[in-house]
Write a protein that holds these residues in place. Structure first.
Motif, PDB file in Angstrom:
ATOM      1  N   LEU A  23       0.812  -1.250  -0.123  1.00 38.21           N
ATOM      2  CA  LEU A  23       0.130   0.016  -0.003  1.00 38.21           C
ATOM      3  C   LEU A  23       0.756   1.183  -0.047  1.00 38.21           C
ATOM      4  N   LYS A  24       2.094   1.173   0.816  1.00 37.25           N
ATOM      5  CA  LYS A  24       2.919   2.362   0.953  1.00 37.25           C
ATOM      6  C   LYS A  24       3.267   3.052  -0.502  1.00 37.25           C
ATOM      7  N   HIS A  25       3.571   1.918  -1.547  1.00 39.59           N
ATOM      8  CA  HIS A  25       4.014   2.392  -2.679  1.00 39.59           C
ATOM      9  C   HIS A  25       3.196   2.634  -3.828  1.00 39.59           C
ATOM     10  N   SER A  26       1.799   2.624  -3.441  1.00 44.37           N
ATOM     11  CA  SER A  26       0.592   2.988  -4.256  1.00 44.37           C
ATOM     12  C   SER A  26      -0.119   3.996  -4.138  1.00 44.37           C
ATOM     13  N   PRO A  27      -0.052   5.051  -4.881  1.00 45.71           N
ATOM     14  CA  PRO A  27      -0.648   6.358  -4.617  1.00 45.71           C
ATOM     15  C   PRO A  27      -2.012   6.228  -4.578  1.00 45.71           C
ATOM     16  N   ARG A  28      -2.798   5.281  -5.219  1.00 45.14           N
ATOM     17  CA  ARG A  28      -4.369   5.199  -5.082  1.00 45.14           C
ATOM     18  C   ARG A  28      -4.475   4.584  -3.765  1.00 45.14           C
ATOM     19  N   ALA A  29      -3.735   3.842  -2.982  1.00 45.90           N
ATOM     20  CA  ALA A  29      -3.951   3.257  -2.030  1.00 45.90           C
ATOM     21  C   ALA A  29      -3.472   4.026  -0.700  1.00 45.90           C
ATOM     22  N   LEU A  30      -3.049   5.327  -0.945  1.00 45.00           N
ATOM     23  CA  LEU A  30      -2.570   5.930   0.074  1.00 45.00           C
ATOM     24  C   LEU A  30      -3.682   6.040   1.371  1.00 45.00           C
ATOM     25  N   PRO A  31      -4.978   6.498   1.032  1.00 45.65           N
ATOM     26  CA  PRO A  31      -5.811   6.581   2.138  1.00 45.65           C
ATOM     27  C   PRO A  31      -5.960   5.428   3.156  1.00 45.65           C
ATOM     28  N   SER A  32      -6.000   4.366   2.391  1.00 48.49           N
ATOM     29  CA  SER A  32      -5.949   2.995   3.100  1.00 48.49           C
ATOM     30  C   SER A  32      -4.822   2.785   3.893  1.00 48.49           C
ATOM     31  N   TYR A  33      -3.567   3.067   3.434  1.00 47.07           N
ATOM     32  CA  TYR A  33      -2.376   2.891   3.937  1.00 47.07           C
ATOM     33  C   TYR A  33      -2.394   3.695   5.416  1.00 47.07           C
TER      34      TYR A  33
END
Length: 152
Positions: A23-33
């Motif tokens: 998640l840390k390296h996925s801009p789209r997953a940033l809110p989840s991270y």
């Protein structure tokens, strides 16, 4: 049902670490991270994120103030310095001064006043000095109308 309940308790730390790394390296997953870090009270990792993404301190500071007050102050100050250094017109100075107002709400009038005074010394551009002077007036908010600012 949370993901934690779907995994064997012995495997959870390994699975969580792998999930966070992805998640840390996925801009789209940033809110989840960030949500996982906050919910899991993983404040050290959240603090590390703020060191690399300085602007995030504006929205993440409430979660870090208790354990990392000094670091929050340092990151917030660096963030404001960067904003002022990049500013080249009245609107950019106003925006940077709004960051100081946010800083004032987070860490208090005294700390923000010290920051404002330091900035006046280091960046003696008249437009910036004008905007910094407006911060001292407690209780007044600035609103932009056209190409100038009014007190609200």
């Amino acid at each position: 049902m949370s993901a934690k309940n779907l995994v064997d308790t012995k495997q959870w730390p390994v699975k969580l670490a792998a999930l966070l790394a992805e998640l840390k390296h996925s801009p789209r997953a940033l809110p989840s991270y960030l949500g996982i870090l906050i919910e899991g009270k993983m404040f050290e990792e959240l603090m590390n994120y703020c060191w690399t993404q300085v602007s995030a301190i504006e929205r993440l500071h409430p979660h870090l103030m208790i354990d990392y007050l000094h670091e929050v102050k340092e990151i917030y100050t660096n963030y404001i310095y960067r904003q002022i250094e990049r500013a080249s017109n009245s609107q950019a100075y106003w925006s940077a001064c709004q960051k100081i107002n946010g800083f004032k709400q987070v860490l208090g009038d005294e700390v923000a006043a010290g920051l404002s005074e330091e900035r006046k010394f280091m960046y003696p551009k008249q437009t910036l000095l004008d905007e910094l002077g407006k911060i001292k007036k407690s209780g007044s908010k600035l609103i932009k109308q056209g190409s100038f600012f009014l007190k609200k």
